[in-house]
Scaffold this motif. Structure first.
Motif, PDB file in Angstrom:
ATOM      1  N   UNK A  26       0.811  -1.217   0.000  1.00 47.06           N
ATOM      2  CA  UNK A  26       0.000   0.000   0.000  1.00 47.06           C
ATOM      3  C   UNK A  26       0.846   1.271   0.000  1.00 47.06           C
ATOM      4  N   UNK A  27       2.056   1.184   0.524  1.00 47.07           N
ATOM      5  CA  UNK A  27       2.933   2.363   0.546  1.00 47.07           C
ATOM      6  C   UNK A  27       3.488   2.702  -0.833  1.00 47.07           C
TER       7      UNK A  27
ATOM      8  N   UNK B 120      -3.129   5.437  -5.466  1.00 49.21           N
ATOM      9  CA  UNK B 120      -4.576   5.339  -5.681  1.00 49.21           C
ATOM     10  C   UNK B 120      -5.133   3.921  -5.638  1.00 49.21           C
ATOM     11  N   UNK B 121      -4.288   2.931  -5.347  1.00 48.32           N
ATOM     12  CA  UNK B 121      -4.805   1.576  -5.171  1.00 48.32           C
ATOM     13  C   UNK B 121      -4.147   0.954  -3.951  1.00 48.32           C
ATOM     14  N   UNK B 122      -4.724  -0.101  -3.460  1.00 45.67           N
ATOM     15  CA  UNK B 122      -4.160  -0.789  -2.308  1.00 45.67           C
ATOM     16  C   UNK B 122      -4.825  -2.126  -2.123  1.00 45.67           C
ATOM     17  N   UNK B 123      -4.457  -2.812  -1.068  1.00 45.39           N
ATOM     18  CA  UNK B 123      -5.033  -4.113  -0.785  1.00 45.39           C
ATOM     19  C   UNK B 123      -5.368  -4.194   0.696  1.00 45.39           C
ATOM     20  N   UNK B 124      -6.516  -4.768   1.019  1.00 45.99           N
ATOM     21  CA  UNK B 124      -6.938  -4.906   2.407  1.00 45.99           C
ATOM     22  C   UNK B 124      -6.341  -6.170   3.011  1.00 45.99           C
ATOM     23  N   UNK B 125      -6.219  -6.170   4.314  1.00 44.43           N
ATOM     24  CA  UNK B 125      -5.682  -7.345   5.001  1.00 44.43           C
ATOM     25  C   UNK B 125      -6.521  -8.583   4.696  1.00 44.43           C
ATOM     26  N   UNK B 126      -7.840  -8.424   4.659  1.00 41.87           N
ATOM     27  CA  UNK B 126      -8.728  -9.559   4.398  1.00 41.87           C
ATOM     28  C   UNK B 126      -8.487 -10.144   3.009  1.00 41.87           C
TER      29      UNK B 126
ATOM     30  N   UNK C 191      11.812  -3.004   4.958  1.00 35.82           N
ATOM     31  CA  UNK C 191      11.418  -3.640   3.708  1.00 35.82           C
ATOM     32  C   UNK C 191      11.315  -2.574   2.622  1.00 35.82           C
ATOM     33  N   UNK C 192      11.959  -2.822   1.482  1.00 32.95           N
ATOM     34  CA  UNK C 192      11.958  -1.842   0.391  1.00 32.95           C
ATOM     35  C   UNK C 192      11.431  -2.421  -0.919  1.00 32.95           C
ATOM     36  N   UNK C 193      11.182  -3.737  -0.950  1.00 28.82           N
ATOM     37  CA  UNK C 193      10.661  -4.367  -2.169  1.00 28.82           C
ATOM     38  C   UNK C 193       9.946  -5.658  -1.800  1.00 28.82           C
ATOM     39  N   UNK C 194       8.834  -5.918  -2.460  1.00 32.99           N
ATOM     40  CA  UNK C 194       8.103  -7.170  -2.224  1.00 32.99           C
ATOM     41  C   UNK C 194       7.586  -7.708  -3.554  1.00 32.99           C
TER      42      UNK C 194
ATOM     43  N   UNK D 100       6.419  -4.786  -6.329  1.00 39.31           N
ATOM     44  CA  UNK D 100       6.489  -3.366  -6.052  1.00 39.31           C
ATOM     45  C   UNK D 100       7.768  -2.994  -5.300  1.00 39.31           C
ATOM     46  N   UNK D 101       8.284  -1.818  -5.654  1.00 39.17           N
ATOM     47  CA  UNK D 101       9.518  -1.304  -5.070  1.00 39.17           C
ATOM     48  C   UNK D 101       9.206   0.048  -4.432  1.00 39.17           C
ATOM     49  N   UNK D 102       9.712   0.268  -3.230  1.00 41.58           N
ATOM     50  CA  UNK D 102       9.533   1.569  -2.589  1.00 41.58           C
ATOM     51  C   UNK D 102      10.082   2.670  -3.495  1.00 41.58           C
ATOM     52  N   UNK D 103       9.421   3.803  -3.498  1.00 46.05           N
ATOM     53  CA  UNK D 103       9.731   4.879  -4.448  1.00 46.05           C
ATOM     54  C   UNK D 103      11.208   5.265  -4.448  1.00 46.05           C
ATOM     55  N   UNK D 104      11.810   5.376  -3.283  1.00 42.10           N
ATOM     56  CA  UNK D 104      13.212   5.821  -3.197  1.00 42.10           C
ATOM     57  C   UNK D 104      14.208   4.727  -3.560  1.00 42.10           C
TER      58      UNK D 104
END
Length: 210
Positions: free
Chosen positions: A88-89, A93-99, A126-129, A147-151
Motif C-alpha cells: 500500500x505504501x 490510488x490503489x491498495x489491498x486490504x488485510x482480508x 522492507x523496500x521491495x516485495x 512493487x519497489x519503494x519509491x526511493x
C-alpha cells in the motif's frame, strides 16, 4: 469475454483471456462491465464506458537463470501485515486490504516460497516485495504483486524479484503470465520485457459510465 476452455487457454493464454485460467473459470463479470481484447475494441464504446487498458505478457520459461540480490540487500521473512503495509505504501490510488491478502493464503495456488520481501540491510526496513501464484493443474505461474519503494527504484530490485520468482517456479511452471496497466508512469511493462516476458496483447477493462 466468453468462458475459455483449457485447450483454448493453453494454446495462447494472453490472447484467450484477460486473467489467469483458474480465475477465468471461476469469476463472473458484473453487468456494468465489459472486458474486451484490443482486437474487439471500438472507440464508440467510450460513449458508454470508461476504459482502462491492461497489457498481458507471457514468459515461456525456456531460459531461466539464478539471480543474486544487489549488495546491501537481503531477503526477509515478512509477516502478512508487513506485506500489506509495503504494497500500500507503493501506490497512491490503489491498495489491498488485510482480508484480501489473507484470502491469498487459502487458495490452492498459494506457495509460501513465492512470497518475497527484500530488506535494506543498513536501514532494516522492507523496500521491495513480490508475490506469485502457481496453478499446478495447467502449469501456469502468475506474477501478482511486484512493487519497489519509491526511493529504491532503478536499483535492480524489480528485476531481482521477477527473475527470482521465475527461478523458483521453473520446475512446476510451463509458462508464467503477468498483466498491468498500460498507462502507468513507472512502466512496469518495460521491467517485465527486460526479464524475458513477451507478447502484444492488450485487454480493455470497461466500466459503464454513471
Amino acid at each position: 469475454m466468453d468462458t475459455v476452455t483449457k485447450k483454448q487457454y493453453l494454446e495462447n493464454p494472453c490472447r484467450a483471456s484477460s486473467i489467469p485460467y483458474w480465475k477465468a473459470v471461476s469469476i463472473s463479470i458484473p453487468d456494468n462491465m465489459k472486458i474486451l481484447h484490443d482486437s474487439e475494441f471500438n472507440t464508440e464504446l467510450l460513449k458508454r464506458y470508461i476504459d482502462e487498458p491492461y497489457f498481458r505478457l507471457q514468459h515461456h520459461m525456456l531460459e531461466v537463470k539464478p539471480v543474486s540480490l544487489p549488495e546491501g540487500y537481503s531477503l526477509y521473512k515478512s509477516s502478512l501485515p508487513e506485506f500489506v503495509e509495503h504494497i500500500n505504501s507503493c501506490y497512491e490510488n490503489i491498495g489491498i486490504a488485510m482480508s484480501e491478502m489473507q484470502d491469498y493464503l487459502t487458495r490452492r495456488q498459494y506457495s509460501s516460497e513465492l512470497w518475497l520481501a527484500v530488506r535494506d540491510d543498513d536501514k532494516g526496513k522492507i523496500v521491495a516485495t513480490g508475490i506469485a501464484e502457481l496453478d499446478r493443474e495447467i502449469g501456469e505461474g502468475v506474477l501478482e504483486w511486484v512493487q519497489i519503494s519509491k526511493d529504491y527504484r532503478r536499483r535492480g530490485l524489480g528485476s531481482y524479484l521477477v527473475l527470482e520468482l521465475l527461478w523458483r517456479m521453473r520446475k512446476a511452471a510451463r509458462f508464467v503470465t503477468v498483466s498491468g496497466k498500460c498507462e502507468n508512469a513507472d512502466n512496469p511493462e518495460g521491467l517485465y520485457r527486460k526479464c524475458g516476458f513477451c507478447g502484444d496483447d492488450v485487454w480493455h477493462v470497461m466500466r459503464e459510465r454513471e
